[in-house]
Write a protein that holds these residues in place. Sequence first.
Motif, short mmCIF file in Angstrom:
data_model
loop_
_atom_site.label_atom_id
_atom_site.label_comp_id
_atom_site.label_asym_id
_atom_site.label_seq_id
_atom_site.Cartn_x
_atom_site.Cartn_y
_atom_site.Cartn_z
N TYR A 149 0.78 -1.37 0.14
CA TYR A 149 0.03 0.14 -0.16
C TYR A 149 0.96 1.12 -0.18
CZ TYR A 149 -2.59 3.73 2.05
OH TYR A 149 -3.16 5.06 2.43
N GLN A 150 1.92 1.11 0.75
CA GLN A 150 2.85 2.69 0.80
C GLN A 150 3.40 2.97 -0.62
OE1 GLN A 150 3.08 4.07 3.70
NE2 GLN A 150 4.38 5.53 2.66
N ARG A 151 3.59 2.00 -1.57
CA ARG A 151 4.17 2.35 -2.80
C ARG A 151 2.89 2.93 -3.56
NH1 ARG A 151 8.64 -0.93 -4.43
NH2 ARG A 151 9.91 -0.94 -2.59
N THR A 152 1.91 2.36 -3.55
CA THR A 152 0.49 2.86 -4.17
C THR A 152 0.38 4.52 -3.51
OG1 THR A 152 -0.49 0.82 -4.35
CG2 THR A 152 -1.89 2.46 -4.73
N LYS A 153 0.47 4.55 -2.22
CA LYS A 153 0.10 5.87 -1.65
C LYS A 153 0.94 6.78 -2.04
CE LYS A 153 1.24 7.04 2.58
NZ LYS A 153 1.14 6.94 4.03
N LEU A 154 2.27 6.57 -2.14
CA LEU A 154 3.44 7.51 -2.59
C LEU A 154 2.91 7.66 -4.19
CD1 LEU A 154 6.57 6.05 -1.01
CD2 LEU A 154 5.30 8.10 -0.58
N TYR A 155 2.77 6.87 -4.99
CA TYR A 155 2.57 7.15 -6.47
C TYR A 155 1.19 8.00 -6.45
CZ TYR A 155 1.62 6.78 -11.41
OH TYR A 155 1.26 7.16 -12.55
N VAL A 156 0.24 7.69 -5.82
CA VAL A 156 -0.81 8.76 -5.67
C VAL A 156 -0.68 10.13 -5.36
CG1 VAL A 156 -3.31 8.76 -5.33
CG2 VAL A 156 -2.46 6.66 -5.69
N GLN A 157 0.18 10.20 -4.26
CA GLN A 157 0.58 11.57 -4.04
C GLN A 157 1.27 12.33 -5.15
OE1 GLN A 157 2.94 11.10 -0.59
NE2 GLN A 157 1.05 10.70 0.85
N ASP A 158 2.13 11.69 -5.88
CA ASP A 158 2.53 12.35 -6.94
C ASP A 158 1.64 12.47 -8.01
OD1 ASP A 158 5.19 12.76 -6.08
OD2 ASP A 158 5.73 10.76 -6.58
N ALA A 159 0.78 11.53 -8.33
CA ALA A 159 -0.03 11.64 -9.56
C ALA A 159 -1.24 12.36 -9.39
CB ALA A 159 -0.33 10.27 -9.96
N ARG A 160 -1.67 12.72 -8.16
CA ARG A 160 -2.90 13.46 -7.91
C ARG A 160 -2.80 15.11 -8.41
NH1 ARG A 160 -6.89 11.81 -4.79
NH2 ARG A 160 -5.48 10.61 -3.16
N PRO A 161 -1.96 15.68 -8.18
CA PRO A 161 -1.77 17.08 -8.43
C PRO A 161 -1.53 16.95 -9.96
CG PRO A 161 -0.20 16.61 -6.74
CD PRO A 161 -0.78 15.38 -7.05
N ARG A 162 -0.97 16.10 -10.76
CA ARG A 162 -0.66 16.05 -12.04
C ARG A 162 -1.90 16.00 -12.86
NH1 ARG A 162 0.09 11.46 -15.04
NH2 ARG A 162 0.75 10.50 -13.11
N ILE A 163 -2.84 14.93 -12.42
CA ILE A 163 -4.29 14.77 -12.90
C ILE A 163 -4.80 15.84 -12.81
CG2 ILE A 163 -6.22 13.17 -12.85
CD1 ILE A 163 -3.51 12.08 -14.12
N ALA A 164 -5.04 16.55 -11.67
CA ALA A 164 -5.69 17.73 -11.37
C ALA A 164 -5.43 18.76 -12.39
CB ALA A 164 -5.50 18.15 -9.88
N GLU A 165 -4.20 19.12 -12.45
CA GLU A 165 -3.66 19.98 -13.28
C GLU A 165 -4.19 19.73 -15.12
OE1 GLU A 165 0.37 22.42 -15.05
OE2 GLU A 165 0.41 20.61 -13.47
N GLU A 166 -4.25 18.43 -15.20
CA GLU A 166 -4.83 18.01 -16.71
C GLU A 166 -6.12 18.36 -16.67
OE1 GLU A 166 -3.95 14.30 -17.35
OE2 GLU A 166 -1.90 14.41 -17.13
N LEU A 167 -7.23 18.16 -15.41
CA LEU A 167 -8.53 18.62 -15.44
C LEU A 167 -8.80 19.85 -15.24
CD1 LEU A 167 -9.53 15.39 -13.46
CD2 LEU A 167 -9.56 15.72 -15.74
N GLY A 168 -7.92 21.09 -15.05
CA GLY A 168 -7.98 22.10 -14.90
C GLY A 168 -8.31 22.61 -13.61
N ILE A 169 -7.94 21.94 -12.57
CA ILE A 169 -8.26 21.86 -11.13
C ILE A 169 -7.17 22.49 -10.35
CG2 ILE A 169 -9.29 21.06 -9.18
CD1 ILE A 169 -10.59 18.86 -10.68
N THR A 170 -7.39 23.65 -9.71
CA THR A 170 -6.08 24.30 -8.94
C THR A 170 -6.08 23.66 -7.70
OG1 THR A 170 -7.51 26.13 -7.97
CG2 THR A 170 -6.50 26.64 -10.20
#
Length: 471
Positions: free
Chosen positions: A101-122
């Motif tokens: 789970y720790q590997r998944t959590k760390l990846y999600v922490q990196d990916a969430r801001p990137r995906i939010a930026e793609e969706l136009g969410i600040t």
Amino acid sequence: MVLDPHRWLELRRFRGLLESGAISLSEIARETGLDRKTVRKYLSAPGPATPPRRSANGRSRARAIDEFAPLVDSMLRAEVLMKAAVIHERLASEYGFTGNYQRTKLYVQDARPRIAEELGITPKELAGMHRRFEVIPGAQAQVDWGDEGRTLAHMGIGKVYSFHMTLSYSRDPFCCFTTSQDLQSFFDCHRRAFSHFGGVPMTIVYDRTKTVVRRHVAPGEAVPLHPEAVGFAGHYDFDIDVLAAYRPTGKGRVERQVLIVRDHVLSGRAFCSVEEMDAAFAAWVPLRRAQIHKTHREVIGERAARDHAALKPLPPTPYLVAERHLRPVGKDCLVAFGGNLYSVPARRVRPRQLVEIRATKSQVMLHSTVPGTDGDTLLAMHARVVGRGVRVVEEQHWDGLPTGKGRRTTTGDIPPRPRPQPRGEEAGPLQALLNRAAATRIEVGRRPLSVYDELTGTRPFTTSRPTKESS
């Protein structure tokens, strides 16, 4: 060992925690799956934190999560606030993911801001977002209190509270005003709301109020419910849904309704009683139901009609909500409750025995904790008094107890009691001695001691001193 840039970014997150002493090298090694010496090499060395170079052959070591990265990104694009725990659970159960789970959590922490930026969410908007949900008609209602302060202070009423229940599907509101938030008032407001809507919803959402939750627990633990709340919900056949701690958005429909009622019903008006405040809300409800709600874009009254039709019917009898307490019985057969004393039958209790008090807004019922021979536990029932320092006694409860009416006093001499006359022959000396009362009145003869000296032939005792001649 040379780390690839992705592993370095994962490891760099722990540098601040290591420098502050919040985590050790061994703990970081366990979390990242790296050797402890590797962790020390890249985090404990002085100098700026720079990413390590690639290996000599230019290839980086693959991670288990990298293979599933596109799938995680697609999950985040569908729901940007999806929790890492949910993503890891779905990867493991549906796609055979074997990483921790720790590997998944760390990846999600990196990916969430990137995906939010793609969706136009600040980032600021992302922090204030929450999941929106919709329900079917009759499925849910939300409950909340409002503090209306000293609205009736000029009438001698210190505090006024507003009780709100909102149907989640239609946003149809109910509100009534009280001067107390106690258990009886809370569930009495429920009964009025059910009557207003014409039925009972399947679920009611609450925050962790003391009239619903018996005590607070840590996040993730089962919430113990108040026994009266469980009994009330079972009688009216609805489920209790208690929100997680610090989640006010979970009942945003009713919290918004508190502000709407305050603005449209109370603002700029003066009232003389809670009944006038209730009447003002009742007069405003048709105006509210005629409006088009800004979320579901339908007329509230039309949507409320479908909501009301799907509600469960009311039971034939109301549920009697009572406070329940255990109190000891005093030696005077009185039980203390609410600053007052209430009597119980002396023949059915003993001093310091615990009895159960079931108190409503108008009555105080005292029950034994052990049923009698007929199976009944009720000892006494009294009208609940207002104020403090009042003693409520039924005289028959004291039947059999000493009344104190046999005690007498006098300011004169006590006349002697007549001496009892013996039956038959005159009583002899032995009988007089055996009779304590008579023995105290026997006259004892008085004679000098010389008489006893003469009778025994002994020399009388003298205290005279010898003279010089005799010596």
